[in-house]
Design a protein around this motif. Sequence first.
Motif, PDB file in Angstrom:
ATOM      1  N   LEU A 187       0.835  -1.197   0.000  1.00  0.00           N
ATOM      2  CA  LEU A 187       0.000   0.000   0.000  1.00  0.00           C
ATOM      3  C   LEU A 187       0.873   1.251   0.000  1.00  0.00           C
ATOM      4  N   SER A 188       0.278   2.358  -0.391  1.00  0.00           N
ATOM      5  CA  SER A 188       1.019   3.613  -0.386  1.00  0.00           C
ATOM      6  C   SER A 188       1.267   4.067   1.050  1.00  0.00           C
ATOM      7  N   LYS A 232       0.926  10.230   0.971  1.00  0.00           N
ATOM      8  CA  LYS A 232      -0.013  10.905   0.080  1.00  0.00           C
ATOM      9  C   LYS A 232       0.778  11.814  -0.842  1.00  0.00           C
ATOM     10  N   LYS A 252      -0.438   1.974  -9.567  1.00  0.00           N
ATOM     11  CA  LYS A 252      -1.130   3.257  -9.398  1.00  0.00           C
ATOM     12  C   LYS A 252      -0.305   4.334 -10.079  1.00  0.00           C
ATOM     13  N   VAL A 259      -1.864   9.619  -5.391  1.00  0.00           N
ATOM     14  CA  VAL A 259      -2.116   8.448  -4.571  1.00  0.00           C
ATOM     15  C   VAL A 259      -2.385   8.908  -3.143  1.00  0.00           C
ATOM     16  N   ASP A 260      -3.255   8.191  -2.455  1.00  0.00           N
ATOM     17  CA  ASP A 260      -3.574   8.506  -1.063  1.00  0.00           C
ATOM     18  C   ASP A 260      -3.006   7.413  -0.169  1.00  0.00           C
ATOM     19  N   TYR A 261      -2.981   7.686   1.139  1.00  0.00           N
ATOM     20  CA  TYR A 261      -2.548   6.685   2.084  1.00  0.00           C
ATOM     21  C   TYR A 261      -3.321   5.386   1.894  1.00  0.00           C
ATOM     22  N   ARG A 262      -2.604   4.270   1.984  1.00  0.00           N
ATOM     23  CA  ARG A 262      -3.170   2.926   2.000  1.00  0.00           C
ATOM     24  C   ARG A 262      -3.847   2.509   0.702  1.00  0.00           C
ATOM     25  N   GLU A 263      -3.645   3.255  -0.379  1.00  0.00           N
ATOM     26  CA  GLU A 263      -4.098   2.777  -1.682  1.00  0.00           C
ATOM     27  C   GLU A 263      -3.083   1.768  -2.201  1.00  0.00           C
ATOM     28  N   LEU A 283      -0.316   0.229  -4.261  1.00  0.00           N
ATOM     29  CA  LEU A 283       0.705   0.952  -5.024  1.00  0.00           C
ATOM     30  C   LEU A 283       1.631   0.027  -5.808  1.00  0.00           C
TER      31      LEU A 283
END
Length: 196
Positions: free
Chosen positions: A49-50, A53, A179, A183-187, A189
């Motif tokens: 996850l990302s 952010k 992605k 990108v946002d947190y927890r997307e 990646l």
Amino acid sequence: MGGVFISEFLLKLMKRLKGILDIGEDEEIEIIDSREMIEDESNYSEILLSPMKGEVIPIEKIPHKVFNGKILGEGVAILPIDGWVLSPVEGRIIHIMDSKHAIGIKSINGADILIHVGIETEKLQGEGFQIFVQTGDDVKPGDKLIQFDLEYIKNKAKSPIMPMIISNSDVYQSVITIKSGQVDYREPLLELFELD
């Protein structure tokens, strides 16, 4: 494999078995390939996850040859828009740089992940960084790892770009960025595909 999938698999298997045991001697038995009833393990992957952010940057565009030359491994980078780094996986903290700008995580699935905040930020000697974990700590996705002063890094370091590198990427068939753009947190990646 999840428990739900195993239950469905066993249910299918029991139904097939019952069908075979109930047939008469003269009836033909259908031979089945059990691999049709289980997921394709060759496509196993781990999703990272990302941790941040911002804007996704290809590894080749990181302004440092150690990263863009993939000397440390495959990966991706993020141009941050705020000052937090969260854990991208479930795993264990295996290394924290004395200058607080970089952290190493071993995921529960075996990926060695290096998160490096900014380029040439080691020269800041920890100024502008706060660490929320210690070496040996177990972490989950979204746990706070580092807080940093983004404006300070923009003014004092070569670049605020944050590489996330898979330092054992040679054990994977591929490391794919899934992605692009913001990108946002927890997307999701990165996706790691194991070698066959």
